[in-house]
Design an enzyme around this catalytic site. Sequence first.
Site, mmCIF file in Angstrom:
data_model
loop_
_atom_site.group_PDB
_atom_site.id
_atom_site.type_symbol
_atom_site.label_atom_id
_atom_site.label_comp_id
_atom_site.label_asym_id
_atom_site.label_seq_id
_atom_site.Cartn_x
_atom_site.Cartn_y
_atom_site.Cartn_z
ATOM 1 C CB ILE A 16 -0.967 0.007 1.206
ATOM 2 C CG1 ILE A 16 -1.965 -1.142 1.076
ATOM 3 C CG2 ILE A 16 -1.713 1.340 1.304
ATOM 4 C CD1 ILE A 16 -2.946 -1.269 2.237
ATOM 5 C CG ASP A 159 -15.286 -1.072 3.254
ATOM 6 O OD1 ASP A 159 -14.812 -2.137 2.851
ATOM 7 O OD2 ASP A 159 -14.846 -0.477 4.255
ATOM 8 C CG HIS A 187 -12.363 -2.410 6.305
ATOM 9 N ND1 HIS A 187 -12.823 -2.307 5.017
ATOM 10 C CD2 HIS A 187 -11.196 -3.094 6.220
ATOM 11 C CE1 HIS A 187 -11.968 -2.898 4.195
ATOM 12 N NE2 HIS A 187 -10.976 -3.390 4.894
HETATM 13 N N1 LIG Z 1 -8.858 -0.618 5.622
HETATM 14 C C1 LIG Z 1 -8.759 -1.093 4.394
HETATM 15 O O1 LIG Z 1 -9.652 -0.847 3.563
HETATM 16 C C2 LIG Z 1 -7.579 -1.933 3.950
HETATM 17 C C3 LIG Z 1 -7.468 -2.299 2.601
HETATM 18 C C4 LIG Z 1 -6.376 -3.067 2.201
HETATM 19 C C5 LIG Z 1 -5.430 -3.451 3.139
HETATM 20 N N2 LIG Z 1 -5.572 -3.101 4.430
HETATM 21 C C6 LIG Z 1 -4.576 -3.455 5.443
HETATM 22 O O2 LIG Z 1 -3.440 -2.613 5.342
HETATM 23 C C7 LIG Z 1 -2.328 -3.225 5.964
HETATM 24 C C8 LIG Z 1 -1.091 -3.124 5.099
HETATM 25 O O3 LIG Z 1 -1.257 -3.829 3.886
HETATM 26 P P1 LIG Z 1 -0.067 -4.000 2.836
HETATM 27 O O4 LIG Z 1 -0.641 -4.769 1.726
HETATM 28 O O5 LIG Z 1 0.604 -2.702 2.558
HETATM 29 O O6 LIG Z 1 0.914 -4.939 3.659
HETATM 30 P P2 LIG Z 1 2.476 -5.195 3.432
HETATM 31 O O7 LIG Z 1 2.813 -6.436 4.182
HETATM 32 O O8 LIG Z 1 2.824 -5.131 1.975
HETATM 33 O O9 LIG Z 1 3.141 -3.965 4.144
HETATM 34 C C9 LIG Z 1 3.033 -3.755 5.494
HETATM 35 C C10 LIG Z 1 4.242 -2.970 5.913
HETATM 36 O O10 LIG Z 1 4.058 -2.629 7.273
HETATM 37 C C11 LIG Z 1 5.289 -2.796 7.915
HETATM 38 N N3 LIG Z 1 5.078 -2.918 9.356
HETATM 39 C C12 LIG Z 1 4.709 -4.007 10.059
HETATM 40 N N4 LIG Z 1 4.672 -3.732 11.352
HETATM 41 C C13 LIG Z 1 5.004 -2.425 11.469
HETATM 42 C C14 LIG Z 1 5.155 -1.549 12.571
HETATM 43 N N5 LIG Z 1 4.956 -1.963 13.814
HETATM 44 N N6 LIG Z 1 5.513 -0.264 12.325
HETATM 45 C C15 LIG Z 1 5.718 0.158 11.075
HETATM 46 N N7 LIG Z 1 5.614 -0.620 9.997
HETATM 47 C C16 LIG Z 1 5.256 -1.904 10.202
HETATM 48 C C17 LIG Z 1 5.905 -4.024 7.255
HETATM 49 O O11 LIG Z 1 7.295 -4.098 7.480
HETATM 50 C C18 LIG Z 1 5.546 -3.756 5.811
HETATM 51 O O12 LIG Z 1 6.518 -2.973 5.154
HETATM 52 C C19 LIG Z 1 -2.790 -4.648 6.242
HETATM 53 O O13 LIG Z 1 -3.202 -4.739 7.600
HETATM 54 C C20 LIG Z 1 -3.987 -4.830 5.339
HETATM 55 O O14 LIG Z 1 -4.849 -5.831 5.803
HETATM 56 C C21 LIG Z 1 -6.625 -2.337 4.850
HETATM 57 O O1 LIG Z 2 -9.818 -7.923 3.273
HETATM 58 C C1 LIG Z 2 -8.635 -7.746 3.521
HETATM 59 O O2 LIG Z 2 -7.999 -8.406 4.329
HETATM 60 C C2 LIG Z 2 -7.903 -6.634 2.809
HETATM 61 C C3 LIG Z 2 -8.607 -5.345 2.855
HETATM 62 O O3 LIG Z 2 -9.112 -5.022 4.089
HETATM 63 C C4 LIG Z 2 -9.637 -5.206 1.782
HETATM 64 O O4 LIG Z 2 -10.788 -4.893 2.102
HETATM 65 O O5 LIG Z 2 -9.295 -5.361 0.601
#
Ligand SMILES: NC(=O)c1ccc[n+]([C@@H]2O[C@H](COP(=O)([O-])OP(=O)(O)OC[C@H]3O[C@@H](n4cnc5c(N)ncnc54)[C@H](O)[C@@H]3O)[C@@H](O)[C@H]2O)c1
Ligand SMILES: O=C(O)C[C@H](O)C(=O)O
Length: 325
Positions: A16, A159, A187
């Site tokens: 992200i 969403d 979410h």
């Molecule tokens: N709310 C939403 O709509 C939504 C949508 C998609 C993903 N997400 C969530 O977003 C988060 C990140 O997703 P991603 O695909 O980028 O994951 P990713 O694994 O590619 O990246 C996560 C990053 O966070 C870092 N990290 C882990 N612990 C940490 C800490 N304590 N402090 C700082 N950095 C830390 C990791 O080293 C990594 O670089 C996940 O929890 C995912 O489920 C939420």
């Molecule tokens: O569903 C997940 O774990 C990833 C993220 O929150 C999403 O909605 O795409």
Amino acid sequence: MKSPVRVAVTGAAGQIGYALLFRIASGEMLGKDQPVILQLLDLPHAQTAVKGVMMELQDCAFPLLAGMFTTDNPEEAFKDAQVAILVGSRPRSKGMERADLLQANAEIFTVQGAALNKVADRNVKVLVVGNPANTNAYIAMKSAPDLPAKNFTAMLRLDHNRALSQVAEKTGTAVSDIEKLCVWGNHSPTMYADYRFATVNGQKVKDLINDQDWNANVFLPTVGKRGAAIIEARGLSSAASAANAAIDHIHDWWLGTDGKWVTMGIPSDGAYGIPEETMFGFPVTCENGEYKLVEGLEIDDFSRERINITLQELEEEKAGVAHLL
Ligand SMILES: NC(=O)c1ccc[n+]([C@@H]2O[C@H](COP(=O)([O-])OP(=O)(O)OC[C@H]3O[C@@H](n4cnc5c(N)ncnc54)[C@H](O)[C@@H]3O)[C@@H](O)[C@H]2O)c1
Ligand SMILES: O=C(O)C[C@H](O)C(=O)O
């Protein structure tokens, strides 16, 4: 020239982060006349990767990028931050339930909430993206007692955007013409995407669709399970669409929505029967850097049932982390 805004982003080395940072630096989030300083946080082992991303940011020669640094220390990353986007956490992998994520990620948000409390700008706008986003935002808020609770929000915008696109497709209309749509609750697959109030070019979406079976059995499951569908297809969780939603969320909070409804996860003030402080998706409008709940909407029986389901899930998540707070 405006003075730069300090934007902290955690999880900067992640997928992200990679889809988000370039758009912040190009001015898509805070405006094309607003310089930014990026304050990046990631774990020690990810620092080299973040430095690679910073080299690429540098190579873009963004006129609005007034500075940037990376650190593994939350108190450095959040120092004087005016916007903090908390992405860093463990993403869900194939077959993993969101509840499994709760424990692993809860501790991250107590530490980061405390750091924000200590060093961030007192008006910092915090957006939690890392899952489970509502409960993580609740934990961060409770860990930052000296900051106003209203500064903490959770991302429901993905969403909301997913729901917009499904409604546009179903009605053969343009997403940009759809107004007054919202997503209630968590979410997670329990969220309640609600088009009962939505209009498109003045017409009621509900009348255009006129199909409760589609609502209950196609629309809601499609929006609710979209994250899992993307993980299944990509082998990785959504990233570009999540980054886009984060940009939309902060953009609208910072610059306003001109009266348009958007969905934000915000701490409840008790409205709609949602217990106070519950981090819940609600329809809001934004103006002058503040969000405002859309009040007084009628909640029918079907909606109350759906809202209760997502509320109950949030209450259970909250109970699961109570020992950390
Ligand atoms: N709310 C939403 O709509 C939504 C949508 C998609 C993903 N997400 C969530 O977003 C988060 C990140 O997703 P991603 O695909 O980028 O994951 P990713 O694994 O590619 O990246 C996560 C990053 O966070 C870092 N990290 C882990 N612990 C940490 C800490 N304590 N402090 C700082 N950095 C830390 C990791 O080293 C990594 O670089 C996940 O929890 C995912 O489920 C939420
Ligand atoms: O569903 C997940 O774990 C990833 C993220 O929150 C999403 O909605 O795409």
